[in-house]
Design a protein around this motif. Structure first.
Motif, PDB file in Angstrom:
ATOM      1  N   VAL A  93       0.821  -1.214   0.000  1.00 28.81           N
ATOM      2  CA  VAL A  93       0.000   0.000   0.000  1.00 28.81           C
ATOM      3  C   VAL A  93       0.855   1.264   0.000  1.00 28.81           C
ATOM      4  O   VAL A  93       0.613   2.202  -0.764  1.00 28.81           O
ATOM      5  CB  VAL A  93      -0.956   0.002   1.207  1.00 28.81           C
ATOM      6  CG1 VAL A  93      -1.716   1.315   1.279  1.00 28.81           C
ATOM      7  CG2 VAL A  93      -1.936  -1.169   1.100  1.00 28.81           C
ATOM      8  N   ASP A  94       1.885   1.304   0.844  1.00 28.02           N
ATOM      9  CA  ASP A  94       2.738   2.494   0.905  1.00 28.02           C
ATOM     10  C   ASP A  94       3.447   2.753  -0.420  1.00 28.02           C
ATOM     11  O   ASP A  94       3.616   3.901  -0.838  1.00 28.02           O
ATOM     12  CB  ASP A  94       3.771   2.356   2.029  1.00 28.02           C
ATOM     13  CG  ASP A  94       3.131   2.446   3.418  1.00 28.02           C
ATOM     14  OD1 ASP A  94       2.067   3.094   3.521  1.00 28.02           O
ATOM     15  OD2 ASP A  94       3.676   1.868   4.373  1.00 28.02           O
ATOM     16  N   GLU A  95       3.865   1.683  -1.070  1.00 24.13           N
ATOM     17  CA  GLU A  95       4.531   1.833  -2.377  1.00 24.13           C
ATOM     18  C   GLU A  95       3.556   2.361  -3.425  1.00 24.13           C
ATOM     19  O   GLU A  95       3.906   3.209  -4.256  1.00 24.13           O
ATOM     20  CB  GLU A  95       5.119   0.491  -2.812  1.00 24.13           C
ATOM     21  CG  GLU A  95       6.342   0.069  -1.995  1.00 24.13           C
ATOM     22  CD  GLU A  95       6.767  -1.366  -2.252  1.00 24.13           C
ATOM     23  OE1 GLU A  95       7.936  -1.682  -1.986  1.00 24.13           O
ATOM     24  OE2 GLU A  95       5.926  -2.178  -2.715  1.00 24.13           O
ATOM     25  N   LYS A  96       2.316   1.874  -3.369  1.00 24.32           N
ATOM     26  CA  LYS A  96       1.302   2.351  -4.312  1.00 24.32           C
ATOM     27  C   LYS A  96       1.030   3.847  -4.120  1.00 24.32           C
ATOM     28  O   LYS A  96       0.875   4.591  -5.098  1.00 24.32           O
ATOM     29  CB  LYS A  96      -0.004   1.566  -4.146  1.00 24.32           C
ATOM     30  CG  LYS A  96      -0.001   0.202  -4.820  1.00 24.32           C
ATOM     31  CD  LYS A  96      -1.415  -0.363  -4.859  1.00 24.32           C
ATOM     32  CE  LYS A  96      -1.490  -1.585  -5.756  1.00 24.32           C
ATOM     33  NZ  LYS A  96      -2.874  -2.042  -5.949  1.00 24.32           N
ATOM     34  N   ILE A  97       0.997   4.267  -2.878  1.00 25.02           N
ATOM     35  CA  ILE A  97       0.762   5.691  -2.595  1.00 25.02           C
ATOM     36  C   ILE A  97       1.914   6.529  -3.122  1.00 25.02           C
ATOM     37  O   ILE A  97       1.721   7.610  -3.700  1.00 25.02           O
ATOM     38  CB  ILE A  97       0.550   5.913  -1.084  1.00 25.02           C
ATOM     39  CG1 ILE A  97      -0.796   5.303  -0.661  1.00 25.02           C
ATOM     40  CG2 ILE A  97       0.605   7.396  -0.727  1.00 25.02           C
ATOM     41  CD1 ILE A  97      -1.015   5.238   0.815  1.00 25.02           C
ATOM     42  N   GLN A  98       3.123   6.031  -2.949  1.00 27.63           N
ATOM     43  CA  GLN A  98       4.302   6.737  -3.451  1.00 27.63           C
ATOM     44  C   GLN A  98       4.229   6.902  -4.973  1.00 27.63           C
ATOM     45  O   GLN A  98       4.492   7.979  -5.515  1.00 27.63           O
ATOM     46  CB  GLN A  98       5.563   5.958  -3.054  1.00 27.63           C
ATOM     47  CG  GLN A  98       6.857   6.721  -3.257  1.00 27.63           C
ATOM     48  CD  GLN A  98       8.066   5.907  -2.825  1.00 27.63           C
ATOM     49  OE1 GLN A  98       7.944   4.798  -2.297  1.00 27.63           O
ATOM     50  NE2 GLN A  98       9.245   6.451  -3.053  1.00 27.63           N
ATOM     51  N   VAL A  99       3.859   5.833  -5.660  1.00 24.83           N
ATOM     52  CA  VAL A  99       3.744   5.895  -7.120  1.00 24.83           C
ATOM     53  C   VAL A  99       2.596   6.820  -7.520  1.00 24.83           C
ATOM     54  O   VAL A  99       2.727   7.629  -8.452  1.00 24.83           O
ATOM     55  CB  VAL A  99       3.532   4.486  -7.716  1.00 24.83           C
ATOM     56  CG1 VAL A  99       3.202   4.575  -9.206  1.00 24.83           C
ATOM     57  CG2 VAL A  99       4.778   3.628  -7.516  1.00 24.83           C
ATOM     58  N   ALA A 100       1.471   6.729  -6.818  1.00 23.16           N
ATOM     59  CA  ALA A 100       0.308   7.565  -7.138  1.00 23.16           C
ATOM     60  C   ALA A 100       0.645   9.051  -7.023  1.00 23.16           C
ATOM     61  O   ALA A 100       0.243   9.863  -7.870  1.00 23.16           O
ATOM     62  CB  ALA A 100      -0.863   7.219  -6.222  1.00 23.16           C
ATOM     63  N   LYS A 101       1.402   9.411  -6.002  1.00 24.78           N
ATOM     64  CA  LYS A 101       1.796  10.823  -5.833  1.00 24.78           C
ATOM     65  C   LYS A 101       2.699  11.277  -6.974  1.00 24.78           C
ATOM     66  O   LYS A 101       2.608  12.425  -7.436  1.00 24.78           O
ATOM     67  CB  LYS A 101       2.483  11.009  -4.481  1.00 24.78           C
ATOM     68  CG  LYS A 101       1.509  10.944  -3.305  1.00 24.78           C
ATOM     69  CD  LYS A 101       2.193  11.122  -1.968  1.00 24.78           C
ATOM     70  CE  LYS A 101       1.174  11.117  -0.832  1.00 24.78           C
ATOM     71  NZ  LYS A 101       1.819  11.233   0.508  1.00 24.78           N
ATOM     72  N   GLN A 102       3.564  10.385  -7.431  1.00 23.44           N
ATOM     73  CA  GLN A 102       4.424  10.741  -8.555  1.00 23.44           C
ATOM     74  C   GLN A 102       3.610  10.833  -9.845  1.00 23.44           C
ATOM     75  O   GLN A 102       3.879  11.695 -10.693  1.00 23.44           O
ATOM     76  CB  GLN A 102       5.563   9.716  -8.709  1.00 23.44           C
ATOM     77  CG  GLN A 102       6.521   9.997  -9.854  1.00 23.44           C
ATOM     78  CD  GLN A 102       7.162  11.359  -9.787  1.00 23.44           C
ATOM     79  OE1 GLN A 102       7.476  11.872  -8.711  1.00 23.44           O
ATOM     80  NE2 GLN A 102       7.372  11.971 -10.945  1.00 23.44           N
ATOM     81  N   LEU A 103       2.609   9.968 -10.006  1.00 20.30           N
ATOM     82  CA  LEU A 103       1.743  10.037 -11.185  1.00 20.30           C
ATOM     83  C   LEU A 103       0.979  11.359 -11.210  1.00 20.30           C
ATOM     84  O   LEU A 103       0.737  11.933 -12.283  1.00 20.30           O
ATOM     85  CB  LEU A 103       0.758   8.865 -11.197  1.00 20.30           C
ATOM     86  CG  LEU A 103       1.363   7.479 -11.445  1.00 20.30           C
ATOM     87  CD1 LEU A 103       0.306   6.399 -11.256  1.00 20.30           C
ATOM     88  CD2 LEU A 103       1.960   7.394 -12.849  1.00 20.30           C
ATOM     89  N   ARG A 104       0.617  11.833 -10.024  1.00 18.40           N
ATOM     90  CA  ARG A 104      -0.047  13.149  -9.942  1.00 18.40           C
ATOM     91  C   ARG A 104       0.910  14.240 -10.413  1.00 18.40           C
ATOM     92  O   ARG A 104       0.516  15.143 -11.171  1.00 18.40           O
ATOM     93  CB  ARG A 104      -0.486  13.401  -8.483  1.00 18.40           C
ATOM     94  CG  ARG A 104      -0.971  14.821  -8.209  1.00 18.40           C
ATOM     95  CD  ARG A 104      -2.266  15.127  -8.952  1.00 18.40           C
ATOM     96  NE  ARG A 104      -2.646  16.515  -8.828  1.00 18.40           N
ATOM     97  CZ  ARG A 104      -2.269  17.477  -9.664  1.00 18.40           C
ATOM     98  NH1 ARG A 104      -1.495  17.209 -10.690  1.00 18.40           N
ATOM     99  NH2 ARG A 104      -2.686  18.715  -9.494  1.00 18.40           N
ATOM    100  N   LYS A 105       2.174  14.160  -9.998  1.00 14.49           N
ATOM    101  CA  LYS A 105       3.174  15.126 -10.465  1.00 14.49           C
ATOM    102  C   LYS A 105       3.368  15.040 -11.975  1.00 14.49           C
ATOM    103  O   LYS A 105       3.591  16.040 -12.651  1.00 14.49           O
ATOM    104  CB  LYS A 105       4.528  14.852  -9.796  1.00 14.49           C
ATOM    105  CG  LYS A 105       4.695  15.429  -8.420  1.00 14.49           C
ATOM    106  CD  LYS A 105       6.143  15.217  -7.997  1.00 14.49           C
ATOM    107  CE  LYS A 105       6.350  15.637  -6.561  1.00 14.49           C
ATOM    108  NZ  LYS A 105       7.740  15.368  -6.146  1.00 14.49           N
ATOM    109  N   LEU A 138      11.237   5.319 -10.612  1.00 14.13           N
ATOM    110  CA  LEU A 138      10.538   4.981  -9.373  1.00 14.13           C
ATOM    111  C   LEU A 138       9.786   3.663  -9.525  1.00 14.13           C
ATOM    112  O   LEU A 138       9.879   2.772  -8.665  1.00 14.13           O
ATOM    113  CB  LEU A 138       9.570   6.098  -8.990  1.00 14.13           C
ATOM    114  CG  LEU A 138       8.697   5.836  -7.757  1.00 14.13           C
ATOM    115  CD1 LEU A 138       9.557   5.716  -6.499  1.00 14.13           C
ATOM    116  CD2 LEU A 138       7.644   6.930  -7.593  1.00 14.13           C
ATOM    117  N   VAL A 139       9.040   3.514 -10.615  1.00 10.83           N
ATOM    118  CA  VAL A 139       8.265   2.288 -10.836  1.00 10.83           C
ATOM    119  C   VAL A 139       9.197   1.090 -10.998  1.00 10.83           C
ATOM    120  O   VAL A 139       8.936   0.001 -10.470  1.00 10.83           O
ATOM    121  CB  VAL A 139       7.348   2.443 -12.069  1.00 10.83           C
ATOM    122  CG1 VAL A 139       6.719   1.106 -12.456  1.00 10.83           C
ATOM    123  CG2 VAL A 139       6.264   3.473 -11.784  1.00 10.83           C
ATOM    124  N   SER A 140      10.298   1.287 -11.696  1.00 12.16           N
ATOM    125  CA  SER A 140      11.266   0.197 -11.872  1.00 12.16           C
ATOM    126  C   SER A 140      11.850  -0.238 -10.531  1.00 12.16           C
ATOM    127  O   SER A 140      11.976  -1.431 -10.251  1.00 12.16           O
ATOM    128  CB  SER A 140      12.387   0.652 -12.814  1.00 12.16           C
ATOM    129  OG  SER A 140      13.360  -0.362 -12.953  1.00 12.16           O
TER     130      SER A 140
END
Length: 504
Positions: free
Chosen positions: A24-36, A271-273
């Motif tokens: 979950v924490d990793e997904k949130i990290q990626v989601a925030k970057q996708l927003r950027k 980040l995703v990699s």
């Protein structure tokens, strides 16, 4: 200029890649970057699939604002209710519901007839509209469905309230011309198509996901579903970075663009990699390590004179500081000279020529030449001191059941000498031979080896400290053969001692 929506499904379809699961924490990290990055929609997960997926969608809905958050669900009441619950905190939310429309799926998977599927699709869309005005419907396996039936399904779900209709190539079966004709057919045959956005979601089983998506855009699709680095089930999905940059670079052709902040592409890819552990192949378009790297001498010369000769986009546009001139056996003198200048060396033409010859020999031994390699060879070849002692050749014999020995041939004050001596190890044998040939009384105070670069073909650097008659000198030598590097370092130090003795 048409505005194409980017629907990112890295956290849903991308995470379904074998071994790519995220917590979950990793997904949130990626989601925030996708927003950027500026995506329009983030498909955060499949809420009913697991408690972890529900939590991820729910927390992303709470913590990531300024972007539409979508949750996937089958055309079932319990799925839709679960998705609606997970999406409750979202500032902007979308319920994405789907059911298969191909006869092969109807017969073998759903065991339903065509009318039953239409009823289920309409019911699901109406149910989802109870929770949000933003409802997307996907006709799973659309590209293997009967076209007229697909048009009928599309018309009915739009009537029921779907604002986006996805025509996915679920199994990566279609090809660009066929897919373009299908999208065009739907655009012309569905009477209420103007009330919804047509979306496309292509898989890469035949390596055509991006090509199919771009063709669909040409035919009227207004949304593309894609993932970072093209990750996803089986061979993956259409890669977001490739679609976005194709539209940007060939804006003249597509007459369409996205809202993506392209300077964030490379950072998002890394980040995703890192989080998924799925390494990006070096020759991957846009974000691969070689995407902006040049080794061929002709290409390097062209890029150094004018970037656009061999680059159709700027690396800065995707968040990479600059192009990379990779020095290797195909590199030319222009690129080598430029790198010397960047490293702070100011050499004469003769010195550059000598260093370039040594560089070419090294490039035949190594796949990659790093800055540290260049610095070492310049120090070794160009900046070396006047040589009283020169190494001509050495041969070493060693083994688990054999006493090490070394045969060293040197030029000493213009005269060639050779000797063979045994030692406790190959380096010890070489040093004993050099000492015998030179008659040196110097004491070896330090011997240090380090790999300048990585890999089994790494250039090794040896440093020695010798002391004689109150003088202490440091010698350096580098070579892909560590025994040769050791000999060079020892002789380099002996030459320094000889120079000090001459001065005295």
């Amino acid at each position: 200029m048409r505005r194409i929506k980017i629907f990112d499904t890295t956290l849903r379809d991308g995470e379904q890649s074998p071994g790519a699961s995220m917590n979950v924490d990793e997904k949130i990290q990626v989601a925030k970057q996708l927003r950027k990055l500026g995506v329009d929609i983030i498909e955060a997960g499949f809420p009913i699939a697991s408690p972890g997926d529900f939590e991820a969608v729910n927390r992303i809905s709470k913590e990531v604002k300024g972007v539409v958050i979508a949750g996937l669900c089958r055309a079932r009441d319990e799925d839709i209710e679960r998705a609606a619950e997970a999406l409750k905190p979202a500032e902007q939310k979308r319920i994405h519901t789907f059911i298969a429309t191909s006869d092969i799926h109807l017969k073998y998977k759903l065991r339903m007839d065509r009318n039953q599927v239409i009823e289920a699709a309409v019911k699901a869309v109406k149910k989802a509209r109870q929770y949000t005005d933003d409802v997307e419907f996907s006709a799973e396996d659309a590209t293997r469905s009967d076209w007229d039936y697909l048009c009928k399904v599309t018309e009915e779900v739009i009537k029921a309230g779907a604002t986006t209709v996805n025509i996915p190539d679920t199994v990566g079966y279609t090809i660009p011309q066929e897919y373009g004709e299908l999208i065009e057919y739907i655009m012309n045959k569905v009477p209420n198509i103007d009330k919804a956005t047509i979306s496309v979601h292509c898989h890469n089983d035949l390596g055509l996901a991006v090509a199919n998506s771009l063709t669909a855009i040409l035919k009227g699709a207004g949304q593309v579903e894609c993932t970072i680095n093209g990750i996803g089930e089986r061979a993956g999905n259409a890669a977001l970075e490739e679609i976005v940059m194709a539209l940007k670079v060939r804006n003249d052709f597509f007459k369409a663009d996205t809202g993506i902040v392209t300077q964030e592409i490379y950072r998002t890819s890394r980040l995703v990699s890192k989080i998924t552990g799925m390494i990006v192949q070096p020759n991957k378009a846009i974000v691969g390590a070689n995407a902006f790297a040049h080794e061929a001498g002709i290409h390097q010369d062209g890029v150094l004179k004018e970037r656009t000769t061999y680059e159709i986009m700027r690396p800065e546009d995707i968040g990479i500081p600059s192009s990379k001139i990779v020095l290797g056996k195909h590199s030319g003198r222009h690129a080598f000279k430029k790198r010397l200048e960047e490293l702070g060396f100011s050499l004469t033409e003769e010195e550059i020529n000598r260093a370039f010859e040594r560089f070419k020999r090294l490039a035949d031994q190594k796949k990659y030449i790093f800055n540290e390699d260049i610095e070492a060879l310049v120090s070794d070849e160009v900046l070396r001191i006047t040589e009283v002692y020169q190494l001509i050749d050495l041969e070493v014999s060693s083994g688990t059941k054999k006493k090490p020995s070394a045969t060293v041939r040197m030029k000493i004050n213009g005269e060639e000498k050779e000797i063979t001596i045994s030692g406790d190890g190959p380096v010890d044998a070489v040093y004993k031979a050099i000492t015998e040939l030179t008659g040196s009384k110097a004491e070896l105070n330090k011997f240090e080896i380090k790999a300048i670069t990585g890999g089994t073909d790494a250039l090794g650097e040896v440093t020695v400290i010798l002391e004689e008659g109150g003088h202490t000198v440091r010698g350096h030598g580098s070579d892909t053969d560590i025994i040769v590097a050791s000999a060079k370092a020892y002789i380099n130090a002996l030459n320094k001692l000889a120079l000090k003795n001459l001065k005295n």
